[in-house]
Enzyme design. Structure first.
Site, PDB file in Angstrom:
ATOM      1  NE  ARG A   1      -0.636  -2.716  -6.149  1.00 12.59           N
ATOM      2  CZ  ARG A   1      -1.619  -2.949  -5.661  1.00 12.59           C
ATOM      3  NH1 ARG A   1      -2.101  -2.966  -4.326  1.00 12.59           N
ATOM      4  NH2 ARG A   1      -2.719  -3.718  -6.418  1.00 12.59           N
TER       5      ARG A   1
ATOM      6  N   GLY B   1      -7.990  -2.236   1.345  1.00 12.37           N
ATOM      7  CA  GLY B   1      -8.220  -1.100   2.306  1.00 12.37           C
ATOM      8  C   GLY B   1      -7.197  -1.298   3.668  1.00 12.37           C
TER       9      GLY B   1
ATOM     10  CB  SER C   1      -6.043  -3.002  -3.380  1.00 13.37           C
ATOM     11  OG  SER C   1      -6.263  -4.141  -3.765  1.00 13.37           O
TER      12      SER C   1
ATOM     13  NE  ARG D   1       1.242  -4.620   1.258  1.00 12.50           N
ATOM     14  CZ  ARG D   1      -0.012  -4.685   1.383  1.00 12.50           C
ATOM     15  NH1 ARG D   1      -0.936  -5.600   1.648  1.00 12.50           N
ATOM     16  NH2 ARG D   1      -0.787  -3.394   1.311  1.00 12.50           N
TER      17      ARG D   1
ATOM     18  CG  HIS E   1       2.986   1.451  -6.632  1.00 12.76           C
ATOM     19  ND1 HIS E   1       2.489   1.904  -5.389  1.00 12.76           N
ATOM     20  CD2 HIS E   1       3.913   0.601  -6.031  1.00 12.76           C
ATOM     21  CE1 HIS E   1       3.251   1.743  -4.043  1.00 12.76           C
ATOM     22  NE2 HIS E   1       3.980   0.830  -4.701  1.00 12.76           N
TER      23      HIS E   1
ATOM     24  CE  LYS F   1       2.242  -0.708   3.129  1.00 13.24           C
ATOM     25  NZ  LYS F   1       1.147  -0.449   2.247  1.00 13.24           N
TER      26      LYS F   1
HETATM   27  C1  R5P Z   1       1.584   0.257  -1.638  1.00 10.74           C
HETATM   28  O1  R5P Z   1       2.647   0.213  -1.104  1.00 10.74           O
HETATM   29  C2  R5P Z   1       0.604   0.928  -2.155  1.00 10.74           C
HETATM   30  O2  R5P Z   1       1.211   2.219  -1.957  1.00 10.74           O
HETATM   31  C3  R5P Z   1      -0.721   0.859  -1.296  1.00 10.74           C
HETATM   32  O3  R5P Z   1      -0.576   1.390  -0.010  1.00 10.74           O
HETATM   33  C4  R5P Z   1      -1.381  -0.519  -1.297  1.00 10.74           C
HETATM   34  O4  R5P Z   1      -1.363  -1.109  -2.594  1.00 10.74           O
HETATM   35  C5  R5P Z   1      -2.775  -0.408  -0.817  1.00 10.74           C
HETATM   36  O5  R5P Z   1      -2.922  -1.810  -1.032  1.00 10.74           O
HETATM   37  P1  R5P Z   1      -4.210  -2.259   0.183  1.00 10.74           P
HETATM   38  O6  R5P Z   1      -5.453  -1.555   0.008  1.00 10.74           O
HETATM   39  O7  R5P Z   1      -4.631  -3.638  -0.239  1.00 10.74           O
HETATM   40  O8  R5P Z   1      -3.661  -2.230   1.535  1.00 10.74           O
END
Ligand code: R5P
Length: 290
Positions: free
Chosen positions: A94, A223, A221, A192, A126, A190
């Site tokens: 990532r 969640g 990860s 972030r 990823h 989304k």
């Molecule tokens: C990021 O874009 C990945 O596809 C997952 O959505 C992300 O890594 C999940 O991380 P977390 O569970 O910490 O939100």
């Protein structure tokens, strides 16, 4: 060429299974700590002239990466003919760009550190800004996908479900899985803000009323991505909510938080072991080793 499967730490159960499937001898790497914290590593079996297949999932990666560097150099010195690394979960993917000035592009560095391996095999890495694993790893890196296995699990265990991908990056899982299970996929938006803060939005005009939904993503990860998606699904009146990930890192009690929100079931593949890692990728990996 004879194969030797070498496993360590928490991937040893998967490694043993794969060794049986490819009819190769399994041996455990001997790893100990010297009193000052340095690592002691020893191959217990003769690997001269063989293809040595290391199987190690790279969750909690830092020490495992160092062990793999020691192991790959040692294997070469001991006369191994070919070095294959199977990392069912590939770490650091990532971090594929410098999001802020001065940051490490960690995935590229991992690629360089693993240059000793002639072949690298991983499951659903990823890949977002990278279009191919070749941009990270030398040789012929192999990208396997658990999409069909996840689809079979859904077909066998769940009926009439709508597939949801939490963000644009998840379309590659959501859309393919939806196609396999003959359903539709909705991919959400989304944003972030940091590792523990995301905002997920589903268009207001979409109704999930009375529908059973499966949220699919590559990684759970902390969640938070799933948690925010579950909240959106609930807001839009979804009936039963299931979460499926390829790699269940389950950091900071992610699964528990999801269960408290009312998620019916959380399922992952066994790229990372765990009691909810119910979808077995060993056959998929073994096929690619034959
Ligand atoms: C990021 O874009 C990945 O596809 C997952 O959505 C992300 O890594 C999940 O991380 P977390 O569970 O910490 O939100």
């Amino acid at each position: 060429m004879k194969k030797a499967v070498v496993g360590f730490s928490d991937s040893s159960a998967l490694a043993k299974k794969i060794a049986r499937q490819v009819k190769a001898k399994y041996s455990e790497l001997e790893l100990k700590k010297f009193p000052d914290g340095e690592t002691y590593l020893r191959f217990k079996d003769d690997i001269k002239g063989k293809e040595v297949i290391f199987i190690e999932s790279l969750n909690n990666p830092n020490e495992k990466i160092f062990n793999l560097i020691l192991a790959s150099h040692t294997a070469k010195e001991l006369g191994a003919k070919k070095l294959t690394l199977v990392a069912p979960y590939m770490c650091y993917m990532r971090q594929d760009k410098r999001f802020n000035s001065g940051e490490a592009i960690s995935s590229k560095i991992i690629g360089k550190l693993f240059h000793n391996f002639n072949k690298i095999i991983t499951v659903d890495p990823h890949l977002h800004r990278y279009k191919s694993l070749k941009q990270v790893f030398s040789g012929n890196p192999v990208r396997l996908s658990a999409n069909e296995l996840i689809s079979s699990y859904i077909k066998k265990n769940l009926k009439n479900v709508l597939i949801i991908g939490p963000d644009a990056e998840s379309y590659q899982w959501a859309e393919e899985i939806a196609k396999h299970v003959k359903s539709h996929a909705i991919v959400l938006r989304k944003r972030r803000f940091n590792s523990r803060s995301v905002k997920i939005r589903l268009n207001n005009n979409v109704s999930l009323k009375g529908k059973d939904v499966v949220i699919v993503d590559d990684i759970i990860s902390t969640g938070h991505t799933m948690i925010e998606t579950v909240k959106e699904a609930k807001k839009h009146k979804a009936k039963n909510i299931y979460c499926i990930a390829v790699h269940g890192l389950n950091v900071e009690n992610a699964y528990l938080k999801l269960k408290k929100l009312g998620v019916k079931k959380i399922i992952a593949t066994n790229t990372i072991p765990g009691k909810d890692s119910l979808i077995d990728v060993s056959g998929l990996i073994s096929e690619s080793l034959k």
